[in-house]
Structure formats: structure tokens, C-alpha cells
Design a protein around this motif. Structure first.
Motif, PDB file in Angstrom:
ATOM      1  N   ALA A  31       0.886  -1.157   0.000  1.00 26.47           N
ATOM      2  CA  ALA A  31       0.000   0.000   0.000  1.00 26.47           C
ATOM      3  C   ALA A  31       0.926   1.208   0.000  1.00 26.47           C
ATOM      4  CB  ALA A  31      -0.889  -0.010   1.231  1.00 26.47           C
ATOM      5  N   HIS A  32       0.661   2.146  -0.884  1.00 32.35           N
ATOM      6  CA  HIS A  32       1.511   3.327  -1.044  1.00 32.35           C
ATOM      7  C   HIS A  32       0.627   4.564  -0.951  1.00 32.35           C
ATOM      8  CE1 HIS A  32       3.122   6.530  -3.735  1.00 32.35           C
ATOM      9  NE2 HIS A  32       4.199   6.314  -3.009  1.00 32.35           N
ATOM     10  N   ALA A  33       1.131   5.576  -0.288  1.00 33.37           N
ATOM     11  CA  ALA A  33       0.430   6.865  -0.213  1.00 33.37           C
ATOM     12  C   ALA A  33       1.472   7.940   0.075  1.00 33.37           C
ATOM     13  CB  ALA A  33      -0.631   6.846   0.882  1.00 33.37           C
ATOM     14  N   VAL A  34       1.050   9.183   0.000  1.00 37.73           N
ATOM     15  CA  VAL A  34       1.925  10.316   0.288  1.00 37.73           C
ATOM     16  C   VAL A  34       1.388  11.044   1.511  1.00 37.73           C
ATOM     17  CG1 VAL A  34       2.833  12.507  -0.581  1.00 37.73           C
ATOM     18  CG2 VAL A  34       2.604  10.554  -2.127  1.00 37.73           C
ATOM     19  N   HIS A  35       2.287  11.295   2.456  1.00 44.67           N
ATOM     20  CA  HIS A  35       1.964  12.120   3.627  1.00 44.67           C
ATOM     21  C   HIS A  35       2.390  13.544   3.295  1.00 44.67           C
ATOM     22  CE1 HIS A  35       1.838  13.694   7.701  1.00 44.67           C
ATOM     23  NE2 HIS A  35       3.077  14.104   7.536  1.00 44.67           N
ATOM     24  N   ALA A  36       1.451  14.464   3.396  1.00 48.30           N
ATOM     25  CA  ALA A  36       1.741  15.880   3.177  1.00 48.30           C
ATOM     26  C   ALA A  36       1.773  16.583   4.521  1.00 48.30           C
ATOM     27  CB  ALA A  36       0.676  16.501   2.276  1.00 48.30           C
ATOM     28  N   GLY A  37       2.914  17.198   4.833  1.00 50.72           N
ATOM     29  CA  GLY A  37       3.011  17.933   6.082  1.00 50.72           C
ATOM     30  C   GLY A  37       4.182  17.490   6.925  1.00 50.72           C
ATOM     31  N   GLY A  38       4.228  18.036   8.129  1.00 53.80           N
ATOM     32  CA  GLY A  38       5.336  17.793   9.036  1.00 53.80           C
ATOM     33  C   GLY A  38       5.329  16.399   9.633  1.00 53.80           C
ATOM     34  N   PHE A  39       6.456  16.067  10.260  1.00 51.93           N
ATOM     35  CA  PHE A  39       6.629  14.733  10.815  1.00 51.93           C
ATOM     36  C   PHE A  39       5.742  14.480  12.028  1.00 51.93           C
ATOM     37  CE2 PHE A  39      10.914  15.463   8.828  1.00 51.93           C
ATOM     38  CZ  PHE A  39      10.655  14.671   7.722  1.00 51.93           C
ATOM     39  N   GLU A  40       5.293  15.535  12.701  1.00 48.27           N
ATOM     40  CA  GLU A  40       4.474  15.347  13.907  1.00 48.27           C
ATOM     41  C   GLU A  40       3.132  14.689  13.593  1.00 48.27           C
ATOM     42  OE1 GLU A  40       3.310  18.989  11.950  1.00 48.27           O
ATOM     43  OE2 GLU A  40       5.288  18.385  12.667  1.00 48.27           O
ATOM     44  N   SER A  41       2.655  14.782  12.351  1.00 49.27           N
ATOM     45  CA  SER A  41       1.377  14.150  11.988  1.00 49.27           C
ATOM     46  C   SER A  41       1.565  12.883  11.150  1.00 49.27           C
ATOM     47  CB  SER A  41       0.478  15.154  11.252  1.00 49.27           C
ATOM     48  OG  SER A  41       1.127  15.638  10.091  1.00 49.27           O
ATOM     49  N   LEU A  42       2.801  12.410  11.042  1.00 48.73           N
ATOM     50  CA  LEU A  42       3.084  11.208  10.260  1.00 48.73           C
ATOM     51  C   LEU A  42       2.348   9.988  10.808  1.00 48.73           C
ATOM     52  CD1 LEU A  42       4.771  10.648   7.775  1.00 48.73           C
ATOM     53  CD2 LEU A  42       6.764  10.386   9.243  1.00 48.73           C
ATOM     54  N   GLY A  43       2.275   9.864  12.124  1.00 47.51           N
ATOM     55  CA  GLY A  43       1.564   8.737  12.734  1.00 47.51           C
ATOM     56  C   GLY A  43       0.105   8.690  12.327  1.00 47.51           C
ATOM     57  N   ASP A  44      -0.527   9.866  12.195  1.00 50.59           N
ATOM     58  CA  ASP A  44      -1.929   9.916  11.762  1.00 50.59           C
ATOM     59  C   ASP A  44      -2.075   9.378  10.338  1.00 50.59           C
ATOM     60  OD1 ASP A  44      -2.594  11.067  14.199  1.00 50.59           O
ATOM     61  OD2 ASP A  44      -2.559  13.124  13.402  1.00 50.59           O
ATOM     62  N   SER A  45      -1.119   9.728   9.466  1.00 50.79           N
ATOM     63  CA  SER A  45      -1.181   9.232   8.086  1.00 50.79           C
ATOM     64  C   SER A  45      -0.962   7.728   8.030  1.00 50.79           C
ATOM     65  CB  SER A  45      -0.159   9.963   7.211  1.00 50.79           C
ATOM     66  OG  SER A  45      -0.602  11.270   6.939  1.00 50.79           O
ATOM     67  N   TRP A  46      -0.027   7.215   8.854  1.00 49.34           N
ATOM     68  CA  TRP A  46       0.158   5.763   8.903  1.00 49.34           C
ATOM     69  C   TRP A  46      -1.129   5.082   9.365  1.00 49.34           C
ATOM     70  CZ3 TRP A  46       3.280   2.977   6.353  1.00 49.34           C
ATOM     71  CH2 TRP A  46       4.582   3.376   6.087  1.00 49.34           C
ATOM     72  N   GLY A  47      -1.771   5.643  10.387  1.00 47.70           N
ATOM     73  CA  GLY A  47      -3.023   5.074  10.877  1.00 47.70           C
ATOM     74  C   GLY A  47      -4.090   5.075   9.797  1.00 47.70           C
ATOM     75  N   ALA A  48      -4.181   6.170   9.036  1.00 45.24           N
ATOM     76  CA  ALA A  48      -5.162   6.264   7.954  1.00 45.24           C
ATOM     77  C   ALA A  48      -4.851   5.259   6.852  1.00 45.24           C
ATOM     78  CB  ALA A  48      -5.195   7.686   7.394  1.00 45.24           C
ATOM     79  N   LEU A  49      -3.554   5.071   6.539  1.00 45.19           N
ATOM     80  CA  LEU A  49      -3.195   4.101   5.498  1.00 45.19           C
ATOM     81  C   LEU A  49      -3.521   2.681   5.957  1.00 45.19           C
ATOM     82  CD1 LEU A  49      -2.018   3.537   2.720  1.00 45.19           C
ATOM     83  CD2 LEU A  49       0.273   3.504   3.777  1.00 45.19           C
ATOM     84  N   MET A  50      -3.248   2.371   7.211  1.00 41.88           N
ATOM     85  CA  MET A  50      -3.561   1.027   7.726  1.00 41.88           C
ATOM     86  C   MET A  50      -5.061   0.773   7.720  1.00 41.88           C
ATOM     87  SD  MET A  50      -0.755   0.603  10.741  1.00 41.88           S
ATOM     88  CE  MET A  50       0.982   0.790  10.382  1.00 41.88           C
ATOM     89  N   GLN A  51      -5.839   1.801   8.053  1.00 45.49           N
ATOM     90  CA  GLN A  51      -7.298   1.667   8.003  1.00 45.49           C
ATOM     91  C   GLN A  51      -7.739   1.443   6.560  1.00 45.49           C
ATOM     92  OE1 GLN A  51      -9.528   4.787   9.943  1.00 45.49           O
ATOM     93  NE2 GLN A  51     -11.374   4.308   8.771  1.00 45.49           N
ATOM     94  N   TRP A  52      -7.180   2.203   5.630  1.00 46.78           N
ATOM     95  CA  TRP A  52      -7.516   2.067   4.211  1.00 46.78           C
ATOM     96  C   TRP A  52      -7.211   0.650   3.727  1.00 46.78           C
ATOM     97  CZ3 TRP A  52      -4.781   1.035  -0.284  1.00 46.78           C
ATOM     98  CH2 TRP A  52      -5.455   1.274  -1.476  1.00 46.78           C
ATOM     99  N   VAL A  53      -6.058   0.098   4.140  1.00 44.72           N
ATOM    100  CA  VAL A  53      -5.681  -1.269   3.756  1.00 44.72           C
ATOM    101  C   VAL A  53      -6.755  -2.244   4.229  1.00 44.72           C
ATOM    102  CG1 VAL A  53      -4.039  -3.128   4.276  1.00 44.72           C
ATOM    103  CG2 VAL A  53      -3.202  -0.876   3.569  1.00 44.72           C
ATOM    104  N   GLY A  54      -7.222  -2.097   5.465  1.00 42.86           N
ATOM    105  CA  GLY A  54      -8.278  -2.960   5.985  1.00 42.86           C
ATOM    106  C   GLY A  54      -9.560  -2.828   5.187  1.00 42.86           C
TER     107      GLY A  54
END
Length: 155
Positions: free
Chosen positions: A95-118
Motif C-alpha cells: 500500500a503506497h500513499a503520500v503524507h503531506a506535512g510535518g513529521f508530527e502528523s506522520l503517525g496519523d497518516s500511517w493510521g489512515a493508510l492502515m485503516q484504508w488497507v483494511g
């Protein structure tokens, strides 16, 4: 939302030059700084140029401590050089995606990608990596940072 364009793609295995370590969340920045410097020096000694942007490869989903590789892709495997090791990003469906923004919100993007995978009926393998498309600097506006996210899938 800071996650852009999730998709499932086939990723070809990619040779890398990395430093591997067991890292806690509060040690990541220092580990990356040290690892990238060591890898650049080792590549210079071997006359090898990086074949892409800096990366961080999580060998398991981050918890309190986790195994991490930090370095650069290379066109071919390098010779091990002190702490710098020849490694590889795995091939297969990701699963590939792009996180736009600073590193402090990277965890939120990972969580969203994992949810999308499910939601796609797929399962993550646990190995994941980030490619730091935009090199951060003290002058960089965090809103302009782009990080590619890759999550290896099973089956």
C-alpha cells in the motif's frame, strides 16, 4: 487529512545502504542524523551515489522500541562498511500513499493508510518504510514536506 492518493502497487526489491538499530521513539531523530551521515561517508568511500531520497525502513510496526534501518537506496548492493550494511527494501504488493506535512502528523497518516488497507480487505505484513521526498531543513515550511509511505502486504 494529510494522507494523499492511497493505492496498492507492486514494488520491486531495492538495494539499500543502511545503518540498522534498535530505537525508541525519542531516539529517532538522533539515529537518523547519525545513520545518514555514516551512510553518505561509506558511499563516498565506495564511489557510489545514492539512487534516491533518504529512507527509514521499520522492520516491524513501531512500539516502545523497534528495529529500524535508515539510509539510501543504491543501484546495486554495496560492501558492508563498519556500521553501514548492504540491505534491501522488499519486493511485493504494497500500500503506497503520500503524507503531506510535518513529521508530527506522520503517525496519523500511517493510521489512515492502515485503516484504508483494511477497507480494501487486505492485511499488512508489519514491515513499512518512509521515503523522505522533501529534505527537511530549519527553513522548510512543514506544510511543504512530502513523505512517501509504503506498507508491505501479505498474500
Amino acid at each position: 487529512m494529510t494522507l494523499q492518493d492511497p493505492e496498492i502497487i507492486t514494488h520491486a526489491a531495492q538495494a539499500t545502504a543502511v545503518v540498522r538499530g534498535s530505537v525508541g521513539a525519542d531516539e529517532i531523530a538522533a539515529f537518523y542524523d547519525s545513520a545518514y551521515s555514516a551512510v553518505v561517508q561509506a558511499l563516498g568511500r565506495q564511489g557510489v551515489a545514492p539512487a534516491g531520497a533518504a529512507l527509514g525502513y521499520y522492520l516491524s510496526i513501531p512500539t516502545e522500541r523497534f528495529e529500524l534501518e535508515a539510509g539510501f537506496p543504491t543501484a546495486a548492493p554495496i560492501a558492508d562498511d563498519g556500521d553501514v550494511l548492504a540491505s534491501e527494501l522488499p519486493g511485493g504488493e504494497v500500500a503506497h500513499a503520500v503524507h503531506a506535512g510535518g513529521f508530527e502528523s506522520l503517525g496519523d497518516s500511517w493510521g489512515a493508510l492502515m485503516q484504508w488497507v483494511g477497507e480494501q480487505g487486505r492485511t499488512a505484513d508489519g514491515r513499512m518504510w518512509e521515503v523522505y521526498v522533501t529534505e527537511p531543513s530549519p527553513e522548510t515550511d512543514p506544510a511543504t514536506l512530502r513523505t512517501e509511505l509504503y506498507l508491505l502486504l501479505t498474500g
